[in-house]
Motif scaffolding. Structure first.
Motif, PDB file in Angstrom:
ATOM      1  N   GLY A  86       0.828  -1.205   0.000  1.00 55.44           N
ATOM      2  CA  GLY A  86       0.000   0.000   0.000  1.00 55.44           C
ATOM      3  C   GLY A  86       0.864   1.258   0.000  1.00 55.44           C
ATOM      4  O   GLY A  86       0.633   2.196  -0.764  1.00 55.44           O
ATOM      5  N   ARG A  87       1.892   1.232   0.828  1.00 50.64           N
ATOM      6  CA  ARG A  87       2.719   2.420   1.000  1.00 50.64           C
ATOM      7  C   ARG A  87       3.497   2.785  -0.270  1.00 50.64           C
ATOM      8  O   ARG A  87       3.784   3.958  -0.505  1.00 50.64           O
ATOM      9  N   THR A 114      -7.783   1.842   8.866  1.00 54.11           N
ATOM     10  CA  THR A 114      -7.502   0.569   9.521  1.00 54.11           C
ATOM     11  C   THR A 114      -7.133   0.708  11.007  1.00 54.11           C
ATOM     12  O   THR A 114      -7.506  -0.130  11.824  1.00 54.11           O
ATOM     13  N   ASP A 137      -7.490   4.925  -1.223  1.00 51.12           N
ATOM     14  CA  ASP A 137      -6.687   3.857  -0.628  1.00 51.12           C
ATOM     15  C   ASP A 137      -7.651   2.857   0.005  1.00 51.12           C
ATOM     16  O   ASP A 137      -8.151   3.071   1.101  1.00 51.12           O
ATOM     17  N   GLN A 154      -2.499  -7.445   1.758  1.00 49.73           N
ATOM     18  CA  GLN A 154      -2.466  -8.336   2.937  1.00 49.73           C
ATOM     19  C   GLN A 154      -3.655  -8.275   3.879  1.00 49.73           C
ATOM     20  O   GLN A 154      -3.613  -8.840   4.954  1.00 49.73           O
ATOM     21  N   LYS A 155      -4.737  -7.590   3.488  1.00 57.54           N
ATOM     22  CA  LYS A 155      -5.938  -7.590   4.317  1.00 57.54           C
ATOM     23  C   LYS A 155      -7.041  -8.452   3.694  1.00 57.54           C
ATOM     24  O   LYS A 155      -7.485  -9.399   4.300  1.00 57.54           O
TER      25      LYS A 155
END
Ligand SMILES: *Cc1c(COP(=O)(O)O)cnc(C)c1O
Length: 361
Positions: free
Chosen positions: A76-77, A153, A173, A196-197
């Motif tokens: 994500g980053r 999150t 995002d 990864q979620k």
């Protein structure tokens, strides 16, 4: 193995069924005598895996043909940099809506590349923490884009309605809510999500971008972050994270099999309601967010008596309820209940919370 429920915010649990298929195929995929991990990304076998994953994601999210789907490195980053490098030309401004720690992080990274206007939209009233009405936001006319994070999150804050930006492309995002509920892709210029979620292993990021936004990357953009180059090369300008892409594909097949996003969204609503209803009923636990902005994926909660935190976490862990510790910057507890968390996991958690409360009080 006795049942363990993993409430980790990310990397999060994956569907048991997917893990079993991956295990079975691990060293001998489809009888070819090799692992998917050992295949050339340009081989016909691997291309079939990659193409099917994209097609399944397109079907699940109803992605129109004028959007590219990219499988990227850097999680994500990585997109915190890739978005401004690709979409923010010199001299233009981008608006960043701040609803919590991830949108703050995205804005901080984007400031390395250009003019970033941050707009804080979190307020507190007697009813709790809430997101202000989007029609009151001081957006920049003719901004290059407006960036926001529909599900924070860490803070457990979700915005279900997409803001009206008067035609300015919206960048979202969606790392912690992608595929959790139905969305209308055409409302967005670009969507990105670390995997990864709700998708698969960490490191992979999915980007869904409207074609007219491609082709304006700054000269200094690393070629592996350049959306146009990625799109022209089917996300294979360099070697993609092939195994993560394969596992993401298995998760998409699983989600299709159980009825797609509409079906999982119903279960997600039930899970969240079960947990929030109990928290609201009990004087022992609390959550400060107003109901309209409560996250269906990440449920932070606090014990009224915080001196009991360590005991709560230790006993929960013993009961098979794992990774409930809140994020280090907010403390307390957090239950992440993504797509792969079965309703039994949430029922077991609520049951545990009830018993813990009864015993202590
Ligand atoms: C997890 C998360 C990220 C960061 O993902 P990485 O893969 O660790 O870079 C970014 N945004 C949101 C909303 C997240 O939940």
């Amino acid at each position: 193995m006795s049942a363990v429920f993993n409430f980790c915010a990310g990397p999060a649990m994956l569907p048991a069924e997917v893990m079993e298929i991956a295990q079975k195929e691990f060293i001998n995929w489809q009888g070819i005598g090799s692992s998917v991990m050992e295949l050339s990304h340009r081989s016909a076998d691997y291309m079939a895996v990659a193409t099917k994953a994209e097609a399944d994601l397109r079907e699940l999210m109803n992605i129109p043909d004028n959007y590219k789907v990219l499988f990227c490195h850097g999680g994500g980053r990585g997109q915190f940099s890739a978005v401004p490098l690709n979409l923010l030309p010199q001299g233009k401004t981008a608006d960043y809506i701040i609803t919590g720690s991830w949108s703050k992080g995205a804005a901080a990274e984007a400031k390395h590349y250009g003019n970033i206007n941050t707009i804080n939209v979190i307020e507190k009233s007697e009813q709790g923490t809430y997101v202000t009405d989007p029609s009151t936001w001081p957006l920049t006319p003719n901004a290059a884009y407006v960036h926001y994070c529909p599900n924070e999150t860490v803070d457990g804050i979700e915005m279900v309605n997409v803001p009206d930006t008067n035609g300015v492309p919206i960048v979202a995002d969606m790392s912690s809510m992608i595929l959790s509920r139905e969305i209308d892709i055409t409302q967005f210029g670009l969507i990105y999500a670390g995997a990864q979620k709700n998708i698969g292993p960490s490191g992979l990021a999915i980007v869904i971008v409207r074609e007219d936004l491609l082709g304006n990357a700054r000269l200094e953009t690393p070629s592996i972050m350049n959306y146009q180059i990625s799109a022209d090369n089917d996300s294979m300008h360099n070697t993609p994270p092939t195994y993560a892409w394969y596992l993401a594909g298995l998760v998409f097949q699983w989600l299709k099999k159980i009825g797609g996003v509409a079906a999982i969204s119903k279960v997600n609503k039930e899970k969240a309601a079960l947990l929030y209803n109990y928290i609201d009923k009990s004087p022992f636990y609390n959550n400060p967010v107003v109901s309209e902005n409560r996250s269906a994926m990440n449920v932070p909660f606090w014990l009224t008596d915080e001196s009991l935190n360590a005991e709560f976490l230790a006993e929960a862990d013993k009961a098979g309820l794992k990774a409930l510790k809140g994020h280090r910057i907010v403390g307390g507890m957090r239950a992440s209940i993504y797509n792969a968390m079965p309703i039994e996991g949430v029922e077991t958690l609520v049951d545990f919370m009830q018993k813990f409360e009864k015993r202590i009080r």
